[in-house]
Scaffold this motif. Structure first.
Motif, PDB file in Angstrom:
ATOM      1  N   LEU A 131       0.836  -1.187   0.000  1.00 45.34           N
ATOM      2  CA  LEU A 131       0.000   0.000   0.000  1.00 45.34           C
ATOM      3  C   LEU A 131       0.880   1.249   0.000  1.00 45.34           C
ATOM      4  O   LEU A 131       1.783   1.381   0.823  1.00 45.34           O
ATOM      5  CB  LEU A 131      -0.913  -0.002   1.229  1.00 45.34           C
ATOM      6  N   ASP A 132       0.593   2.185  -0.903  1.00 46.90           N
ATOM      7  CA  ASP A 132       1.435   3.372  -1.061  1.00 46.90           C
ATOM      8  C   ASP A 132       1.542   4.169   0.230  1.00 46.90           C
ATOM      9  O   ASP A 132       2.639   4.389   0.756  1.00 46.90           O
ATOM     10  CB  ASP A 132       0.880   4.284  -2.167  1.00 46.90           C
ATOM     11  N   VAL A 133       0.404   4.648   0.733  1.00 44.59           N
ATOM     12  CA  VAL A 133       0.380   5.465   1.952  1.00 44.59           C
ATOM     13  C   VAL A 133      -0.789   4.973   2.792  1.00 44.59           C
ATOM     14  O   VAL A 133      -1.953   5.192   2.450  1.00 44.59           O
ATOM     15  CB  VAL A 133       0.207   6.968   1.626  1.00 44.59           C
ATOM     16  N   TYR A 134      -0.476   4.305   3.914  1.00 50.95           N
ATOM     17  CA  TYR A 134      -1.508   3.601   4.675  1.00 50.95           C
ATOM     18  C   TYR A 134      -1.711   4.223   6.052  1.00 50.95           C
ATOM     19  O   TYR A 134      -0.760   4.429   6.802  1.00 50.95           O
ATOM     20  CB  TYR A 134      -1.119   2.132   4.836  1.00 50.95           C
ATOM     21  N   ALA A 135      -2.978   4.535   6.352  1.00 52.32           N
ATOM     22  CA  ALA A 135      -3.364   4.995   7.683  1.00 52.32           C
ATOM     23  C   ALA A 135      -3.917   3.785   8.428  1.00 52.32           C
ATOM     24  O   ALA A 135      -5.042   3.340   8.156  1.00 52.32           O
ATOM     25  CB  ALA A 135      -4.412   6.102   7.586  1.00 52.32           C
ATOM     26  N   GLY A 136      -3.123   3.232   9.350  1.00 54.90           N
ATOM     27  CA  GLY A 136      -3.466   1.971   9.990  1.00 54.90           C
ATOM     28  C   GLY A 136      -4.703   2.024  10.859  1.00 54.90           C
ATOM     29  O   GLY A 136      -5.566   1.144  10.792  1.00 54.90           O
ATOM     30  N   ARG A 137      -4.810   3.046  11.690  1.00 52.09           N
ATOM     31  CA  ARG A 137      -5.963   3.140  12.593  1.00 52.09           C
ATOM     32  C   ARG A 137      -7.267   3.255  11.809  1.00 52.09           C
ATOM     33  O   ARG A 137      -8.260   2.616  12.127  1.00 52.09           O
ATOM     34  CB  ARG A 137      -5.796   4.353  13.504  1.00 52.09           C
ATOM     35  N   GLU A 138      -7.259   4.044  10.752  1.00 48.50           N
ATOM     36  CA  GLU A 138      -8.465   4.281   9.968  1.00 48.50           C
ATOM     37  C   GLU A 138      -8.653   3.246   8.864  1.00 48.50           C
ATOM     38  O   GLU A 138      -9.699   3.202   8.227  1.00 48.50           O
ATOM     39  CB  GLU A 138      -8.408   5.675   9.336  1.00 48.50           C
ATOM     40  N   ARG A 139      -7.641   2.432   8.609  1.00 53.05           N
ATOM     41  CA  ARG A 139      -7.665   1.403   7.568  1.00 53.05           C
ATOM     42  C   ARG A 139      -8.003   2.007   6.202  1.00 53.05           C
ATOM     43  O   ARG A 139      -8.912   1.570   5.501  1.00 53.05           O
ATOM     44  CB  ARG A 139      -8.638   0.268   7.930  1.00 53.05           C
ATOM     45  N   VAL A 140      -7.223   3.026   5.843  1.00 55.25           N
ATOM     46  CA  VAL A 140      -7.369   3.676   4.539  1.00 55.25           C
ATOM     47  C   VAL A 140      -6.033   3.604   3.810  1.00 55.25           C
ATOM     48  O   VAL A 140      -4.988   3.951   4.375  1.00 55.25           O
ATOM     49  CB  VAL A 140      -7.811   5.152   4.668  1.00 55.25           C
ATOM     50  N   ASP A 141      -6.104   3.180   2.562  1.00 56.73           N
ATOM     51  CA  ASP A 141      -4.923   3.124   1.693  1.00 56.73           C
ATOM     52  C   ASP A 141      -5.051   4.225   0.655  1.00 56.73           C
ATOM     53  O   ASP A 141      -5.985   4.228  -0.144  1.00 56.73           O
ATOM     54  CB  ASP A 141      -4.845   1.756   1.011  1.00 56.73           C
ATOM     55  N   PHE A 142      -4.114   5.166   0.669  1.00 61.23           N
ATOM     56  CA  PHE A 142      -4.094   6.229  -0.337  1.00 61.23           C
ATOM     57  C   PHE A 142      -3.100   5.829  -1.424  1.00 61.23           C
ATOM     58  O   PHE A 142      -1.903   5.695  -1.161  1.00 61.23           O
ATOM     59  CB  PHE A 142      -3.695   7.566   0.295  1.00 61.23           C
ATOM     60  N   GLU A 143      -3.619   5.617  -2.628  1.00 66.68           N
ATOM     61  CA  GLU A 143      -2.787   5.217  -3.753  1.00 66.68           C
ATOM     62  C   GLU A 143      -2.484   6.430  -4.622  1.00 66.68           C
ATOM     63  O   GLU A 143      -3.391   7.203  -4.964  1.00 66.68           O
ATOM     64  CB  GLU A 143      -3.478   4.138  -4.582  1.00 66.68           C
ATOM     65  N   LEU A 144      -1.225   6.587  -4.988  1.00 66.41           N
ATOM     66  CA  LEU A 144      -0.791   7.711  -5.805  1.00 66.41           C
ATOM     67  C   LEU A 144      -0.558   7.198  -7.222  1.00 66.41           C
ATOM     68  O   LEU A 144       0.423   6.500  -7.477  1.00 66.41           O
ATOM     69  CB  LEU A 144       0.479   8.330  -5.221  1.00 66.41           C
ATOM     70  N   ASP A 145      -1.475   7.509  -8.097  1.00 61.77           N
ATOM     71  CA  ASP A 145      -1.463   6.942  -9.446  1.00 61.77           C
ATOM     72  C   ASP A 145      -0.649   7.804 -10.398  1.00 61.77           C
ATOM     73  O   ASP A 145      -1.017   8.949 -10.681  1.00 61.77           O
ATOM     74  CB  ASP A 145      -2.890   6.808  -9.982  1.00 61.77           C
TER      75      ASP A 145
END
Length: 201
Positions: A131-145
């Motif tokens: 996962l490019d940029v992962y916020a573990g507590r919120e379980r969100v993966d921010f992908e930079l395309d």
């Protein structure tokens, strides 16, 4: 051996064609990769300098720590501070020029959590994703395309399947295109903070 058109020869004092300065690849003696990456840094135009290091780390030919060790052997290298800064970003998980831009201009500042970069997860019967940029507590993966790698219909289909598998593990995927990250960093930051705030509720 002397320089000529298309070839520049550099001489190194106390150089020995043997270990530890040289390794054999394909039957030929070559300079260690890390040393060659560091020594080529000031020889390239500034805009081209990061690409060979990013490629070498991405392809797992070496890592940021090994390159840093080679850099420590050359205290007078031109523009070594910029190289050390790049190595720090590679060590934290940045794997492209776009991720470095995001690291410096988007995923920083008040309200941003301690993101994990290139976080490995296994889902869907053992499928492994980074996962490019992962916020573990919120379980969100921010992908930079990137502009080149995510523009085709085939790549879009791959991305959709990947995102669906991650959703089965409770991970929300949010994708930001190259143009938006570069042209609208503040708007993207506001969207990231709003998404994270919503996921915490």
């Amino acid at each position: 051996m002397r320089s000529r058109s298309g070839l520049t020869v550099h001489h190194r004092r106390a150089f020995v064609v043997g270990p530890p300065q040289v390794v054999v690849r394909g039957g030929e003696p070559v300079v260690r990769l890390e040393r060659s990456l560091v020594e080529s840094w000031p020889l390239l135009p500034a805009i081209d300098r990061p690409a060979p290091l990013i490629r070498a780390v991405n392809d797992r030919w070496t890592n940021a720590d090994r390159i840093t060790t080679a850099l420590d052997e050359l205290p007078r290298l031109t523009d070594r501070a910029a190289l050390r800064t790049l190595l720090t970003k590679l060590a934290t998980g940045c794997r492209s020029q776009l991720e470095i831009w995001g690291h410096e201009h988007v995923f920083v500042g008040t309200g941003m959590p301690a993101f994990r970069r290139q976080q490995m997860v296994r889902v869907g019967g053992g499928r492994t994703f980074y996962l490019d940029v992962y916020a573990g507590r919120e379980r969100v993966d921010f992908e930079l395309d990137g502009a080149a790698s995510h523009g085709s219909p085939a790549q879009r289909e791959i991305d959709l399947r990947r995102d669906a598998l991650l959703a089965t593990a409770g991970i929300q995927v949010v994708r930001f295109a190259h143009r938006r990250l570069m042209c609208e960093p503040q708007q993207v930051r506001r969207e990231i903070l709003a998404i994270l705030d919503h996921r915490r509720r």
